[in-house]
Design a protein around this motif. Structure first.
Motif, PDB file in Angstrom:
ATOM      1  N   LEU A 254      84.076  21.832  23.891  1.00  0.00           N
ATOM      2  CA  LEU A 254      82.768  21.883  23.242  1.00  0.00           C
ATOM      3  C   LEU A 254      81.644  21.563  24.224  1.00  0.00           C
ATOM      4  O   LEU A 254      80.590  22.222  24.216  1.00  0.00           O
ATOM      5  N   ALA A 255      81.877  20.575  25.085  1.00  0.00           N
ATOM      6  CA  ALA A 255      80.852  20.220  26.076  1.00  0.00           C
ATOM      7  C   ALA A 255      80.631  21.367  27.047  1.00  0.00           C
ATOM      8  O   ALA A 255      79.480  21.652  27.439  1.00  0.00           O
ATOM      9  N   ARG A 256      81.724  22.043  27.444  1.00  0.00           N
ATOM     10  CA  ARG A 256      81.576  23.191  28.347  1.00  0.00           C
ATOM     11  C   ARG A 256      80.785  24.311  27.668  1.00  0.00           C
ATOM     12  O   ARG A 256      79.951  24.962  28.310  1.00  0.00           O
ATOM     13  N   CYS A 257      81.035  24.545  26.377  1.00  0.00           N
ATOM     14  CA  CYS A 257      80.276  25.566  25.653  1.00  0.00           C
ATOM     15  C   CYS A 257      78.778  25.248  25.677  1.00  0.00           C
ATOM     16  O   CYS A 257      77.945  26.134  25.894  1.00  0.00           O
ATOM     17  N   GLU A 258      78.452  24.001  25.445  1.00  0.00           N
ATOM     18  CA  GLU A 258      77.039  23.613  25.445  1.00  0.00           C
ATOM     19  C   GLU A 258      76.412  23.796  26.818  1.00  0.00           C
ATOM     20  O   GLU A 258      75.277  24.281  26.940  1.00  0.00           O
ATOM     21  N   ARG A 259      77.148  23.434  27.884  1.00  0.00           N
ATOM     22  CA  ARG A 259      76.621  23.610  29.245  1.00  0.00           C
ATOM     23  C   ARG A 259      76.448  25.088  29.574  1.00  0.00           C
ATOM     24  O   ARG A 259      75.454  25.490  30.194  1.00  0.00           O
ATOM     25  N   LEU A 260      77.420  25.900  29.161  1.00  0.00           N
ATOM     26  CA  LEU A 260      77.346  27.336  29.449  1.00  0.00           C
ATOM     27  C   LEU A 260      76.142  27.956  28.759  1.00  0.00           C
ATOM     28  O   LEU A 260      75.394  28.743  29.375  1.00  0.00           O
ATOM     29  N   ILE A 261      75.929  27.627  27.497  1.00  0.00           N
ATOM     30  CA  ILE A 261      74.775  28.167  26.766  1.00  0.00           C
ATOM     31  C   ILE A 261      73.477  27.768  27.450  1.00  0.00           C
ATOM     32  O   ILE A 261      72.570  28.600  27.637  1.00  0.00           O
ATOM     33  N   ALA A 262      73.399  26.508  27.835  1.00  0.00           N
ATOM     34  CA  ALA A 262      72.179  26.029  28.500  1.00  0.00           C
ATOM     35  C   ALA A 262      71.953  26.768  29.810  1.00  0.00           C
ATOM     36  O   ALA A 262      70.811  27.142  30.137  1.00  0.00           O
ATOM     37  N   ALA A 263      73.031  27.009  30.580  1.00  0.00           N
ATOM     38  CA  ALA A 263      72.887  27.697  31.859  1.00  0.00           C
ATOM     39  C   ALA A 263      72.419  29.134  31.664  1.00  0.00           C
ATOM     40  O   ALA A 263      71.543  29.628  32.401  1.00  0.00           O
ATOM     41  N   VAL A 264      72.983  29.830  30.690  1.00  0.00           N
ATOM     42  CA  VAL A 264      72.596  31.222  30.437  1.00  0.00           C
ATOM     43  C   VAL A 264      71.148  31.287  29.947  1.00  0.00           C
ATOM     44  O   VAL A 264      70.363  32.141  30.389  1.00  0.00           O
ATOM     45  N   GLU A 265      70.785  30.400  29.040  1.00  0.00           N
ATOM     46  CA  GLU A 265      69.418  30.418  28.517  1.00  0.00           C
ATOM     47  C   GLU A 265      68.397  30.079  29.595  1.00  0.00           C
ATOM     48  O   GLU A 265      67.296  30.651  29.622  1.00  0.00           O
ATOM     49  N   GLU A 266      68.759  29.175  30.484  1.00  0.00           N
ATOM     50  CA  GLU A 266      67.861  28.861  31.602  1.00  0.00           C
ATOM     51  C   GLU A 266      67.697  30.073  32.517  1.00  0.00           C
ATOM     52  O   GLU A 266      66.584  30.395  32.962  1.00  0.00           O
ATOM     53  N   ALA A 267      68.811  30.766  32.775  1.00  0.00           N
ATOM     54  CA  ALA A 267      68.733  31.970  33.611  1.00  0.00           C
ATOM     55  C   ALA A 267      67.898  33.049  32.937  1.00  0.00           C
ATOM     56  O   ALA A 267      67.094  33.727  33.593  1.00  0.00           O
ATOM     57  N   GLN A 268      68.073  33.214  31.635  1.00  0.00           N
ATOM     58  CA  GLN A 268      67.295  34.210  30.911  1.00  0.00           C
ATOM     59  C   GLN A 268      65.805  33.884  30.953  1.00  0.00           C
ATOM     60  O   GLN A 268      64.967  34.785  31.052  1.00  0.00           O
ATOM     61  N   ALA A 269      65.465  32.606  30.888  1.00  0.00           N
ATOM     62  CA  ALA A 269      64.055  32.205  30.965  1.00  0.00           C
ATOM     63  C   ALA A 269      63.447  32.561  32.312  1.00  0.00           C
ATOM     64  O   ALA A 269      62.228  32.776  32.418  1.00  0.00           O
ATOM     65  N   ARG A 270      64.311  32.656  33.353  1.00  0.00           N
ATOM     66  CA  ARG A 270      63.838  33.045  34.686  1.00  0.00           C
ATOM     67  C   ARG A 270      63.877  34.554  34.879  1.00  0.00           C
ATOM     68  O   ARG A 270      63.567  35.061  35.949  1.00  0.00           O
ATOM     69  N   GLY A 271      64.349  35.274  33.839  1.00  0.00           N
ATOM     70  CA  GLY A 271      64.422  36.719  33.936  1.00  0.00           C
ATOM     71  C   GLY A 271      65.732  37.241  34.479  1.00  0.00           C
ATOM     72  O   GLY A 271      65.851  38.429  34.796  1.00  0.00           O
TER      73      GLY A 271
END
Length: 300
Positions: A254-271
């Motif tokens: 579950l913790a890995r899922c949360e980290r993965l989502i955060a990483a993808v969303e951060e990347a998406q915010a950068r385009g």
């Protein structure tokens, strides 16, 4: 067909209990079973079926726990069709989560049960699709027709392959059971694909019949989860915690899922569409899978 029938959630453990032993329901709940299957078929001798039906009907009327309540009726075949229909009509009432229908060979069996359950829903003023239906694929034809059976009614939500030593499926297919279950892995995988393609949202597998071998059960349950199943039918209360654990994402996952989502969303915010995450490339598809895992955990 809708992809998520009304009120359906993942069920990690579905514990079989003889219909003649409804007094065991508190023990099933104490074990932590997500669902219980009160069995009016193989677990009850012919001369005890009438009394068991009466006991099961009273148990359904008294149902108040969080544990979902199923009833396995007898098969809808020509020889015993009226008996099964009478059982289904007797138990399909408020308090029941669903019907387990044995020895389903083709989609017509599901359609017949679906019509009866729809009539019961109207009789009790329940919403359409209130009762779930679990067709048991215990014949070679039923296993071969899994996709059509899954598509036959929206209320089919927990379709899967229940293999095991001895019994109907081994006799029908001809495999020889081994402790690692490799001889049925392909069969379980094919039925799972059929269930997913038919939009049956929460497929379940089974069975492990060696009561004392919890390590073997843990391996078998882990294999089923790895294939994509979301739960298993079990035959003993001691199996419930093992199966629940096997089909529950742990804190690290579950913790890995949360980290993965955060990483993808951060990347998406950068385009950026993809990002390196803990040594792997991940993108929105992986984030969607992680969100699905978190959402399922919330349903458990």
């Amino acid at each position: 067909m809708s992809s998520e029938p009304r009120g359906r959630v993942p069920l990690r453990s579905l514990l079989f209990v003889p219909g003649s032993r409804t007094d065991w329901l508190p023990k099933a709940e104490a074990a932590g079973a997500d669902a219980v299957i009160l069995d009016l078929e193989d677990a009850v001798p012919d001369d005890g079926k009438a009394a068991a039906l009466d006991a099961v009907t009273r148990a359904v009327d008294r149902a108040t726990s969080r544990m979902r309540l199923f009833v396995r009726v007898n098969a809808l075949d020509r020889a015993a069709g009226w008996q099964a229909a009478d059982e289904l009509r007797a138990v399909a009432r408020p308090g029941l989560y669903g019907i387990v229908l044995p020895k389903v060979a083709h989609a017509d069996d599901v359609r017949a049960a679906d019509r009866m359950l729809a009539w019961c829903e109207r009789h009790y003023g329940l919403p359409d699709g209130h009762f779930a239906l679990v067709p048991l694929l215990e014949t070679a034809r039923g296993l071969r027709e899994a996709y059509a059976i899954g598509r036959a009614a929206d209320r089919v939500a927990h379709l899967g392959a229940l293999t095991g030593p001895g019994g109907d499926v081994e006799r029908a297919v001809g495999y020889r059971w081994s402790a690692d279950g490799d001889e049925t892995r392909d069969l379980r995988a094919r039925v799972l694909l059929d269930a997913r393609a038919a939009d049956c949202p929460h497929p379940v597998a089974g069975l492990w019949t060696d009561i004392a071998d919890l390590d073997g059960l843990r391996r078998f349950a882990g294999q089923n989860r790895a294939l994509g199943y979301e739960g298993m039918a079990v035959i003993h209360p001691s199996h419930v915690p093992v199966v629940n654990e096997a089909f529950s994402p742990g804190p690290d996952e579950l913790a890995r899922c949360e980290r993965l989502i955060a990483a993808v969303e951060e990347a998406q915010a950068r385009g950026a569409g993809a990002v390196r995450f803990e040594g792997r490339m991940v993108d929105e598809a992986m984030a969607a899978t992680a969100r699905h895992t978190l959402a399922q955990r919330a349903d458990m």
